[in-house]
Design a protein around this motif. Structure first.
Motif, mmCIF file in Angstrom:
data_model
loop_
_atom_site.group_PDB
_atom_site.id
_atom_site.type_symbol
_atom_site.label_atom_id
_atom_site.label_comp_id
_atom_site.label_asym_id
_atom_site.label_seq_id
_atom_site.Cartn_x
_atom_site.Cartn_y
_atom_site.Cartn_z
ATOM 1 N N ILE A 51 37.181 38.876 42.862
ATOM 2 C CA ILE A 51 36.642 37.633 42.283
ATOM 3 C C ILE A 51 35.341 37.943 41.546
ATOM 4 O O ILE A 51 35.118 37.480 40.418
ATOM 5 N N ALA A 52 34.502 38.756 42.175
ATOM 6 C CA ALA A 52 33.223 39.111 41.549
ATOM 7 C C ALA A 52 33.444 39.869 40.242
ATOM 8 O O ALA A 52 32.793 39.601 39.226
ATOM 9 N N LEU A 53 34.398 40.804 40.280
ATOM 10 C CA LEU A 53 34.677 41.603 39.067
ATOM 11 C C LEU A 53 35.196 40.735 37.924
ATOM 12 O O LEU A 53 34.699 40.802 36.794
ATOM 13 N N THR A 54 36.213 39.928 38.226
ATOM 14 C CA THR A 54 36.778 39.076 37.167
ATOM 15 C C THR A 54 35.741 38.037 36.738
ATOM 16 O O THR A 54 35.640 37.716 35.557
ATOM 17 N N PRO B 4 42.945 34.866 35.748
ATOM 18 C CA PRO B 4 42.905 35.696 36.973
ATOM 19 C C PRO B 4 41.823 35.234 37.952
ATOM 20 O O PRO B 4 42.056 35.210 39.167
ATOM 21 N N LEU B 5 40.681 34.813 37.404
ATOM 22 C CA LEU B 5 39.603 34.330 38.277
ATOM 23 C C LEU B 5 40.081 33.085 39.033
ATOM 24 O O LEU B 5 39.872 32.958 40.249
ATOM 25 N N GLY B 6 40.729 32.181 38.306
ATOM 26 C CA GLY B 6 41.218 30.945 38.929
ATOM 27 C C GLY B 6 42.263 31.226 39.992
ATOM 28 O O GLY B 6 42.242 30.614 41.069
ATOM 29 N N ILE B 7 43.166 32.166 39.712
ATOM 30 C CA ILE B 7 44.215 32.486 40.684
ATOM 31 C C ILE B 7 43.593 33.108 41.940
ATOM 32 O O ILE B 7 43.935 32.746 43.066
ATOM 33 N N LEU B 154 39.500 27.043 38.788
ATOM 34 C CA LEU B 154 40.293 26.482 39.894
ATOM 35 C C LEU B 154 41.442 25.634 39.365
ATOM 36 O O LEU B 154 42.578 25.715 39.853
ATOM 37 N N ILE B 155 41.128 24.816 38.350
ATOM 38 C CA ILE B 155 42.164 23.938 37.771
ATOM 39 C C ILE B 155 43.285 24.772 37.157
ATOM 40 O O ILE B 155 44.471 24.463 37.331
ATOM 41 N N PHE B 156 42.912 25.863 36.485
ATOM 42 C CA PHE B 156 43.927 26.737 35.875
ATOM 43 C C PHE B 156 44.723 27.502 36.932
ATOM 44 O O PHE B 156 45.889 27.843 36.712
#
Lengths: 65, 244
Positions: A51-54, B4-7, B154-156
């Motif tokens: 999460i931190a990386l992305t 990717p962050l949202g997932i 989060l929504i995505f």
């Protein structure tokens, strides 16, 4: 193809999940129920690390100048 | 990178779920702390979710007595319902309304036992205060970071979590045997990683005290008895929508 039982479960004809758990040996039970801070923290670290990386990468693109 | 962050963010739900069972960590305080932090991040107070989820385990797919709270939200049975379900809009609406309702001391759900009601309300109020502080700080700092780095991802990500969750019990029969009423989905290591091994869902429902890292072991023990399985989420959804 989804393998879905179509009819209501015939209790007499097939095994129940409770039968499987009941038939576990004490050793199997002990092994399966083994909680571990290490396993959890390692997985948590990798998940939050990703999460931190992305987040950093995304933030760099979105908020960077 | 927003997707990717949202997932990654929304799939923390599966860790919250594990924390509810107090299985990902040996120490109870770590389970509780991690659960609260994740619950705050994904707008799902763990004290309420714990009651909801325990009722779901006790009465999985119990349609006759209407006891499984997961059945309150109907599974999609048309393309329109499927689209709305995957959008995550009903989920966000329900969760946000729930937090506000609980924080304001509104009526409790039937599955929240009397001894837990005070804590459920208090936690919802703390969450509301936390969100209010974040909003105030953002306005004060003239910052949109929480919108673009948290809320929008989060929504995505939510549709992917919805797609994953539908496979756990979607189109499973309304019976008490977990070998029938729950589905194990065979999937890639990446999805199992993201979901903390919860695609081994029949195994989880059969023996909920087993931590995520032991579910593959339980799967090996149970695999010859599994009756409700699917080879991947794409296949599950392809089959699911083919019956509309």
């Amino acid at each position: 193809m989804v393998n879905v039982p179509q009819a209501r479960h015939d209790q007499s004809a097939s095994i129940d999940h409770r039968d499987i758990i009941r038939n576990l040996s004490d050793d199997q039970r002990r092994d399966l129920r083994q909680l571990s801070n290490r396993a959890g923290l390692v997985r948590l670290s990798s998940h939050t690390g990703m999460i931190a990386l992305t987040g950093t990468s995304y933030g760099g693109c979105h908020f960077g100048h | 990178m927003m997707l990717p962050l949202g997932i990654l963010l929304i799939f923390l739900f599966t860790l919250l779920h594990e924390c509810i069972h107090e299985t990902p960590f040996r120490s109870r305080w770590i389970n509780r702390t991690v659960g609260i932090v994740i619950g705050f991040l994904i707008f799902l107070p763990p004290a309420w979710f714990c009651c909801f989820h325990m009722a779901h385990h006790r009465h999985t797919q119990d349609q006759d007595r209407d006891n499984d709270p997961e059945l309150d939200a109907k599974k999609p049975e048309s393309w329109m319902q499927y689209g709305i379900y995957l959008s995550g809009i009903p989920t966000w609406y329900s969760q946000l309304l729930k937090i506000v309702r609980l924080a304001m001391g509104g009526p409790m759900d039937g599955f929240v036992p009397g001894r837990a009601q005070k804590g459920v309300g208090q936690q919802a109020r703390l969450f509301v205060v936390g969100y209010a502080i974040l909003i105030a700080l953002s306005i004060f700092q003239n910052s949109t970071v929480i919108i673009w780095a948290w809320l929008v991802p989060l929504i995505f990500g939510q549709p992917f979590l919805r797609a994953y969750l539908l496979a756990e019990h979607g189109r499973c029969p309304y019976v008490s045997n977990m070998l029938d009423n729950t589905r194990t989905t065979f999937t890639s290591g990446i999805v199992r990683y993201l979901a903390w091994n919860m695609p081994y869902h029949t195994e989880h429902h059969s023996y909920p005290v087993v931590p995520f890292h032991k579910l593959p072991v339980l799967h090996n023990i149970m695999k010859k008895n599994l009756r409700n399985t699917e080879d991947g989420f794409v296949r599950f959804h392809t089959d699911y929508v083919s019956r509309f």
